[in-house]
Write a protein that holds these residues in place. Structure first.
Motif, PDB file in Angstrom:
ATOM      1  N   VAL A 155     -54.638 -32.552  21.242  1.00 15.41           N
ATOM      2  CA  VAL A 155     -54.718 -33.551  20.170  1.00 15.41           C
ATOM      3  C   VAL A 155     -53.354 -34.180  19.929  1.00 15.41           C
ATOM      4  O   VAL A 155     -53.231 -35.406  19.792  1.00 15.41           O
ATOM      5  N   ARG A 156     -52.331 -33.360  19.908  1.00 14.97           N
ATOM      6  CA  ARG A 156     -50.968 -33.880  19.687  1.00 14.97           C
ATOM      7  C   ARG A 156     -50.544 -34.804  20.820  1.00 14.97           C
ATOM      8  O   ARG A 156     -49.963 -35.883  20.586  1.00 14.97           O
ATOM      9  N   TYR A 187     -52.374 -38.121  20.515  1.00 14.65           N
ATOM     10  CA  TYR A 187     -51.784 -38.914  19.422  1.00 14.65           C
ATOM     11  C   TYR A 187     -50.513 -39.612  19.903  1.00 14.65           C
ATOM     12  O   TYR A 187     -50.315 -40.817  19.682  1.00 14.65           O
ATOM     13  N   ASN A 188     -49.639 -38.863  20.580  1.00 16.00           N
ATOM     14  CA  ASN A 188     -48.389 -39.443  21.083  1.00 16.00           C
ATOM     15  C   ASN A 188     -48.663 -40.518  22.134  1.00 16.00           C
ATOM     16  O   ASN A 188     -47.992 -41.558  22.172  1.00 16.00           O
ATOM     17  N   THR A 208     -63.204 -38.045  19.175  1.00 10.22           N
ATOM     18  CA  THR A 208     -62.142 -38.247  18.193  1.00 10.22           C
ATOM     19  C   THR A 208     -61.280 -39.392  18.693  1.00 10.22           C
ATOM     20  O   THR A 208     -60.711 -39.311  19.792  1.00 10.22           O
ATOM     21  N   PHE A 255     -58.029 -42.042  18.611  1.00 14.01           N
ATOM     22  CA  PHE A 255     -56.620 -42.118  18.240  1.00 14.01           C
ATOM     23  C   PHE A 255     -56.195 -43.583  18.376  1.00 14.01           C
ATOM     24  O   PHE A 255     -56.346 -44.180  19.452  1.00 14.01           O
ATOM     25  N   GLY A 288     -51.188 -45.094  14.647  1.00 12.59           N
ATOM     26  CA  GLY A 288     -50.963 -43.744  14.129  1.00 12.59           C
ATOM     27  C   GLY A 288     -52.101 -43.143  13.352  1.00 12.59           C
ATOM     28  O   GLY A 288     -51.945 -42.037  12.798  1.00 12.59           O
ATOM     29  N   ILE A 323     -55.841 -41.410  13.069  1.00  8.99           N
ATOM     30  CA  ILE A 323     -56.744 -40.593  13.883  1.00  8.99           C
ATOM     31  C   ILE A 323     -58.088 -40.477  13.155  1.00  8.99           C
ATOM     32  O   ILE A 323     -58.131 -40.388  11.921  1.00  8.99           O
ATOM     33  N   GLY A 344     -51.117 -36.419  13.866  1.00  8.08           N
ATOM     34  CA  GLY A 344     -51.617 -35.611  14.967  1.00  8.08           C
ATOM     35  C   GLY A 344     -51.629 -34.122  14.715  1.00  8.08           C
ATOM     36  O   GLY A 344     -51.553 -33.320  15.654  1.00  8.08           O
ATOM     37  N   THR A 382     -53.295 -30.545  13.676  1.00  3.12           N
ATOM     38  CA  THR A 382     -54.587 -29.848  13.699  1.00  3.12           C
ATOM     39  C   THR A 382     -54.446 -28.525  12.957  1.00  3.12           C
ATOM     40  O   THR A 382     -53.574 -27.712  13.271  1.00  3.12           O
TER      41      THR A 382
END
Length: 223
Positions: free
Chosen positions: A65-66, A69-70, A173, A175, A179, A181, A205, A207
């Motif tokens: 997930v991180r 996001y990035n 999900t 993104f 920024g 989510i 980002g 969780t």
């Protein structure tokens, strides 16, 4: 003189006959008891292995997930994490720079419009097919579809696009490059009845991992 010799031969063979008589009932009972004890000790060990697998899965998903996001922030393109609930897989896809997310209301409107609209032209159908195919796997985040460890599976996934938990098919999900989510609650379980809840926050980002089953409504309320 023949009789003593005969008795000595009989005495010499008797230990061999005893060794070939097999296990006694007491010996068999001891073996069965030992096997039962070993089986009892093995059951908690198997359960612990599944619990470790569940914990590693929650960490892996949170890390993915991180990364997603990035990637959305850096590429300025919409990304989405795909959950294949029935095949127990997940991966990240990259799409266009912007999309319109469906909600229960927009889905209802589209369904009503579809009932009353005339037949679509081939050009319109081609455009919709192109839109659906605009996402492809983001190999710089997940090189391929990731399988959940053996014994671990998705219980359900709840997103902003669905009021009810999704228990079959696919869930997503999203993104966005700015920024944001799509807030998501993921429930995982293993065959030893261990549960975990992952709450994907709408910003930064992050969780949150909860080591139990927490209903989506409660999970979204907890800080």
């Amino acid at each position: 003189m023949a009789h003593p010799r005969k008795r000595s031969i009989i005495r010499a063979r008797s230990p061999i006959a005893e060794s070939q008589s097999g296990f006694s009932l007491i010996e068999l009972m001891v073996v069965v008891a030992l096997m039962a004890l070993i089986g009892t000790m093995a059951i908690p060990s198997i359960s612990s292995v599944f619990k470790i697998s569940l914990g590693s899965t929650t960490r892996d998903i949170a890390t993915t997930v991180r990364y997603a996001y990035n990637a959305a922030m850096m590429t300025k393109k919409v990304h989405r994490m795909v959950y294949d609930i029935e095949k127990h897989q997940y991966w990240v896809e990259v799409g266009p720079q912007s999309i319109l997310m469906d909600t229960e209301e927009t889905k209802s409107r589209a369904e009503r419009a579809k009932r009353f609209a005339s037949r679509k032209t081939p050009e319109q159908e081609a455009e919709e097919a192109k839109s659906r195919a605009s996402f492809s796997i983001a190999t710089y985040v997940t090189r391929k579809k990731t399988d959940l460890p053996r014994g671990v599976q998705f219980e359900d996934v709840t997103t902003e696009q669905s009021k009810e938990p999704i228990k079959e098919g696919f869930a997503y999900t999203h993104f966005f490059p700015h920024g944001i989510i799509e807030q998501t609650v993921i429930h995982l379980q293993d065959t030893s009845n261990h549960h975990a809840t992952l709450v994907i926050a709408p910003l930064v980002g992050r969780t949150r991992v909860i080591d139990r089953y927490l209903p989506s409504e409660e999970a979204l309320l907890e800080p």
